[in-house]
Design a protein around this motif. Sequence first.
Motif, PDB file in Angstrom:
ATOM      1  N   ASP A 179       0.853  -1.188   0.000  1.00  0.00           N
ATOM      2  CA  ASP A 179       0.000   0.000   0.000  1.00  0.00           C
ATOM      3  C   ASP A 179       0.889   1.237   0.000  1.00  0.00           C
ATOM      4  OD1 ASP A 179      -1.932   1.876   0.214  1.00  0.00           O
ATOM      5  OD2 ASP A 179      -2.879   1.087   2.026  1.00  0.00           O
ATOM      6  N   GLU A 180       0.894   1.956  -1.123  1.00  0.00           N
ATOM      7  CA  GLU A 180       1.768   3.120  -1.259  1.00  0.00           C
ATOM      8  C   GLU A 180       1.360   4.259  -0.320  1.00  0.00           C
ATOM      9  OE1 GLU A 180       4.409   3.287  -3.079  1.00  0.00           O
ATOM     10  OE2 GLU A 180       4.227   1.540  -4.384  1.00  0.00           O
ATOM     11  N   ARG A 181       0.121   4.229   0.164  1.00  0.00           N
ATOM     12  CA  ARG A 181      -0.365   5.321   1.016  1.00  0.00           C
ATOM     13  C   ARG A 181      -0.077   5.102   2.493  1.00  0.00           C
ATOM     14  NH1 ARG A 181      -6.473   5.287  -0.853  1.00  0.00           N
ATOM     15  NH2 ARG A 181      -6.046   3.077  -0.564  1.00  0.00           N
ATOM     16  N   GLU A 182       0.544   3.973   2.831  1.00  0.00           N
ATOM     17  CA  GLU A 182       0.811   3.696   4.238  1.00  0.00           C
ATOM     18  C   GLU A 182       1.750   4.744   4.833  1.00  0.00           C
ATOM     19  OE1 GLU A 182       0.588   1.945   7.901  1.00  0.00           O
ATOM     20  OE2 GLU A 182      -0.651   1.599   6.119  1.00  0.00           O
ATOM     21  N   ILE A 183       2.768   5.172   4.056  1.00  0.00           N
ATOM     22  CA  ILE A 183       3.696   6.195   4.552  1.00  0.00           C
ATOM     23  C   ILE A 183       2.954   7.504   4.817  1.00  0.00           C
ATOM     24  CG2 ILE A 183       5.689   7.604   3.921  1.00  0.00           C
ATOM     25  CD1 ILE A 183       6.864   5.263   2.492  1.00  0.00           C
ATOM     26  N   ASP A 184       1.986   7.833   3.955  1.00  0.00           N
ATOM     27  CA  ASP A 184       1.202   9.057   4.159  1.00  0.00           C
ATOM     28  C   ASP A 184       0.367   8.960   5.435  1.00  0.00           C
ATOM     29  OD1 ASP A 184       2.193  10.057   1.775  1.00  0.00           O
ATOM     30  OD2 ASP A 184       0.559   9.214   0.594  1.00  0.00           O
ATOM     31  N   ARG A 185      -0.191   7.781   5.709  1.00  0.00           N
ATOM     32  CA  ARG A 185      -1.002   7.600   6.929  1.00  0.00           C
ATOM     33  C   ARG A 185      -0.126   7.742   8.179  1.00  0.00           C
ATOM     34  NH1 ARG A 185      -2.829   2.795   4.106  1.00  0.00           N
ATOM     35  NH2 ARG A 185      -4.711   3.241   2.892  1.00  0.00           N
ATOM     36  N   VAL A 186       1.046   7.126   8.144  1.00  0.00           N
ATOM     37  CA  VAL A 186       1.954   7.223   9.287  1.00  0.00           C
ATOM     38  C   VAL A 186       2.399   8.657   9.496  1.00  0.00           C
ATOM     39  CG1 VAL A 186       4.217   6.514  10.158  1.00  0.00           C
ATOM     40  CG2 VAL A 186       2.732   4.834   9.082  1.00  0.00           C
ATOM     41  N   SER A 187       2.693   9.364   8.401  1.00  0.00           N
ATOM     42  CA  SER A 187       3.095  10.768   8.508  1.00  0.00           C
ATOM     43  C   SER A 187       1.984  11.610   9.123  1.00  0.00           C
ATOM     44  CB  SER A 187       3.458  11.322   7.127  1.00  0.00           C
ATOM     45  OG  SER A 187       4.542  10.620   6.568  1.00  0.00           O
ATOM     46  N   ALA A 188       0.744  11.341   8.733  1.00  0.00           N
ATOM     47  CA  ALA A 188      -0.392  12.093   9.280  1.00  0.00           C
ATOM     48  C   ALA A 188      -0.525  11.869  10.780  1.00  0.00           C
ATOM     49  CB  ALA A 188      -1.680  11.683   8.561  1.00  0.00           C
ATOM     50  N   ILE A 189      -0.296  10.628  11.229  1.00  0.00           N
ATOM     51  CA  ILE A 189      -0.403  10.321  12.662  1.00  0.00           C
ATOM     52  C   ILE A 189       0.684  11.069  13.437  1.00  0.00           C
ATOM     53  CG2 ILE A 189      -0.163   8.492  14.387  1.00  0.00           C
ATOM     54  CD1 ILE A 189      -1.442   6.574  12.395  1.00  0.00           C
ATOM     55  N   ILE A 190       1.924  11.029  12.939  1.00  0.00           N
ATOM     56  CA  ILE A 190       3.029  11.678  13.653  1.00  0.00           C
ATOM     57  C   ILE A 190       2.843  13.191  13.659  1.00  0.00           C
ATOM     58  CG2 ILE A 190       5.517  12.046  13.677  1.00  0.00           C
ATOM     59  CD1 ILE A 190       5.882   9.290  12.488  1.00  0.00           C
ATOM     60  N   LYS A 191       2.373  13.757  12.532  1.00  0.00           N
ATOM     61  CA  LYS A 191       2.188  15.205  12.463  1.00  0.00           C
ATOM     62  C   LYS A 191       1.018  15.688  13.315  1.00  0.00           C
ATOM     63  CE  LYS A 191       4.304  15.787   7.896  1.00  0.00           C
ATOM     64  NZ  LYS A 191       4.087  16.082   6.468  1.00  0.00           N
ATOM     65  N   SER A 192       0.158  14.764  13.733  1.00  0.00           N
ATOM     66  CA  SER A 192      -0.951  15.129  14.620  1.00  0.00           C
ATOM     67  C   SER A 192      -0.516  15.166  16.085  1.00  0.00           C
ATOM     68  CB  SER A 192      -2.107  14.137  14.459  1.00  0.00           C
ATOM     69  OG  SER A 192      -2.627  14.177  13.144  1.00  0.00           O
ATOM     70  N   MET A 193       0.737  14.814  16.361  1.00  0.00           N
ATOM     71  CA  MET A 193       1.268  14.856  17.730  1.00  0.00           C
ATOM     72  C   MET A 193       1.898  16.221  17.994  1.00  0.00           C
ATOM     73  SD  MET A 193       3.209  11.162  17.927  1.00  0.00           S
ATOM     74  CE  MET A 193       2.357   9.623  17.513  1.00  0.00           C
ATOM     75  N   THR A 194       1.986  16.581  19.262  1.00  0.00           N
ATOM     76  CA  THR A 194       2.690  17.796  19.648  1.00  0.00           C
ATOM     77  C   THR A 194       4.197  17.531  19.611  1.00  0.00           C
ATOM     78  OG1 THR A 194       2.713  17.213  21.996  1.00  0.00           O
ATOM     79  CG2 THR A 194       0.784  18.418  21.178  1.00  0.00           C
ATOM     80  N   PRO A 195       5.033  18.587  19.524  1.00  0.00           N
ATOM     81  CA  PRO A 195       6.490  18.365  19.546  1.00  0.00           C
ATOM     82  C   PRO A 195       6.964  17.579  20.756  1.00  0.00           C
ATOM     83  CG  PRO A 195       5.997  20.608  18.863  1.00  0.00           C
ATOM     84  CD  PRO A 195       4.694  19.998  19.269  1.00  0.00           C
ATOM     85  N   GLN A 196       6.328  17.808  21.910  1.00  0.00           N
ATOM     86  CA  GLN A 196       6.707  17.076  23.114  1.00  0.00           C
ATOM     87  C   GLN A 196       6.389  15.592  22.983  1.00  0.00           C
ATOM     88  OE1 GLN A 196       4.648  18.307  26.652  1.00  0.00           O
ATOM     89  NE2 GLN A 196       5.990  17.151  28.033  1.00  0.00           N
ATOM     90  N   GLU A 197       5.252  15.281  22.374  1.00  0.00           N
ATOM     91  CA  GLU A 197       4.861  13.870  22.202  1.00  0.00           C
ATOM     92  C   GLU A 197       5.772  13.161  21.204  1.00  0.00           C
ATOM     93  OE1 GLU A 197       0.049  14.429  23.042  1.00  0.00           O
ATOM     94  OE2 GLU A 197       0.861  14.497  21.011  1.00  0.00           O
ATOM     95  N   ARG A 198       6.246  13.896  20.203  1.00  0.00           N
ATOM     96  CA  ARG A 198       7.167  13.269  19.246  1.00  0.00           C
ATOM     97  C   ARG A 198       8.521  12.976  19.895  1.00  0.00           C
ATOM     98  NH1 ARG A 198       6.385  17.239  13.968  1.00  0.00           N
ATOM     99  NH2 ARG A 198       4.109  17.391  14.092  1.00  0.00           N
ATOM    100  N   GLN A 199       8.950  13.863  20.805  1.00  0.00           N
ATOM    101  CA  GLN A 199      10.227  13.651  21.468  1.00  0.00           C
ATOM    102  C   GLN A 199      10.149  12.559  22.534  1.00  0.00           C
ATOM    103  OE1 GLN A 199      13.185  15.039  20.753  1.00  0.00           O
ATOM    104  NE2 GLN A 199      12.268  16.172  19.039  1.00  0.00           N
TER     105      GLN A 199
END
Length: 529
Positions: free
Chosen positions: A379-399
């Motif tokens: 599924d070529e769109r899987e990377i887009d889905r994962v990116s959307a999930i990570i970008k929905s996090m706050t900077p603190q949550e990503r760290q």
Amino acid sequence: MFDTLSDRLAATFKSLRGKGRLSETDIDATAREIRIALLEADVALPAVRQFVAAVKQRALGAEVSQALNPAQQVVKIVNEELIAILGGETRRIRYAKRPPTVIMLAGLQGSGKTTLAGKLGHWLKAQGHTPLLVAADLQRPNAVTQLQVVGERAGVPVFAPEPGNAAGEALTGGHSGNPVKVAKDSIQYARDKFHDVVVVDTAGRLGIDQELMKQAADIRDAVSPDEILFVVDAMIGQDAVNTAQAFLDGVGFDGVVLTKLDGDARGGAALSVAQMTGRQVMFASNGEKLDDFDVFHPDRMASRILGMGDVLSLIEQAEKAFDAQQTEAMAQKLLSGNDFTLEDFLTQMEQLRKLGSMQKILGMMPGMAEMRKQLAAVDEREIDRVSAIIKSMTPQERQDPKILNGSRRARIARGSGATVSAVNNLVERFFETQKAMRSMSRGGMPGIPGMPGFGAGSGRRMSAKAKANAQAARKKNKSRSGNPVKRQADEQARAERAAAGPATAAGPASVPNPGADFELPDEFKKMLG
């Protein structure tokens, strides 16, 4: 395009495995299967006969009969003959000693010349040149407009003094402009504007006719091109050879460009044109994007057809797509043992996305030809889905993803349009990746801490404190007896001495040792230390 041919050849070679010696009957059967595979791939019959004869002659010689692995030797022979039929060595553009270098595109209408002109200009610009596209196709409706649009997307200027035929003029039979004059004027324009390469897009027809040949020959005589490239649609099969031969006789050309290699046709044109015309394939277009274009490498194409991958092209694409400084910074971060964060994970995925289709990338890896069904399910769109999930996090949550509790994960799922289970799966996979990165930074492989020869920590000397602790542990283990009965008695005696007080703690044991008379053989003593 070469999937069917690859499958047939793989099945043919599979029947040879395990045979210590190949008889003449085995080689005849193999040659017959190769002949059928090539004919089914729509390769021209003369090319098939020549190819099979060369393979059979070499297979019957000492090259195979004296080989340790005859089956692998046959694969090697087929690979070398495939490289030869595809043109041998890679053919590069011959640039003029005195600029500009003039490249003329010729071919039938619908073969993709105008789009290819934009791709070629884009590629030349990436190579450090300053190309100019020339709209000399004044007959096909809106051909000039199409080249201007493609040139704008590629960032390459277009010389188009004549508007050409608009859609309405084409319906009424109107015609405007002289393509020969346009092509001739473009050379002086390129010199004035300091363009070192000129790409002339000429008109095509729906079939071979004298008018097409005369116009192409007139443009050739007017601009004296350094390279004439014949653009051929790879999906037309054996007819590509007939068309190429007609152009070779009427106009002449120096190299071939294959378009639409990403189609599902049988790919016979690629295996026939170079062999039948004596002109090598120079470029290949395998997609609709401007970047889906590169130099044609016969050895790499033969390797792909035989299911051995194309690692060199994969490395070249990675070098183009990945930022060198960013990659070096990430490598230093991993080697230093710093935590791998979701921000880093997102950066890596975005760089991976620049490589293009995941199916194409994975298909270049050796051995992936046998996993074609699994690759088709990627599924070529899987990377887009994962990116959307990570970008929905706050900077603190990503760290620090450890702070992601249930309410935070539900908020992220709503923000990214995903489910909570998808967020949970991503976080769990990330923690596993982070654990593996830490293990590698300490000098071990994931799940094998401290494995020598891997990671940054391999080969490091132990510190003095670590060495002292290790020696103390060995001394402690050495003081214990290897005999279970004797060890139990010693522990009991030490416990009683401790209970009796310091006066007797160091003295001999007062309790008789039931296993004192038992002695292990010398071999066991050495093993147990």
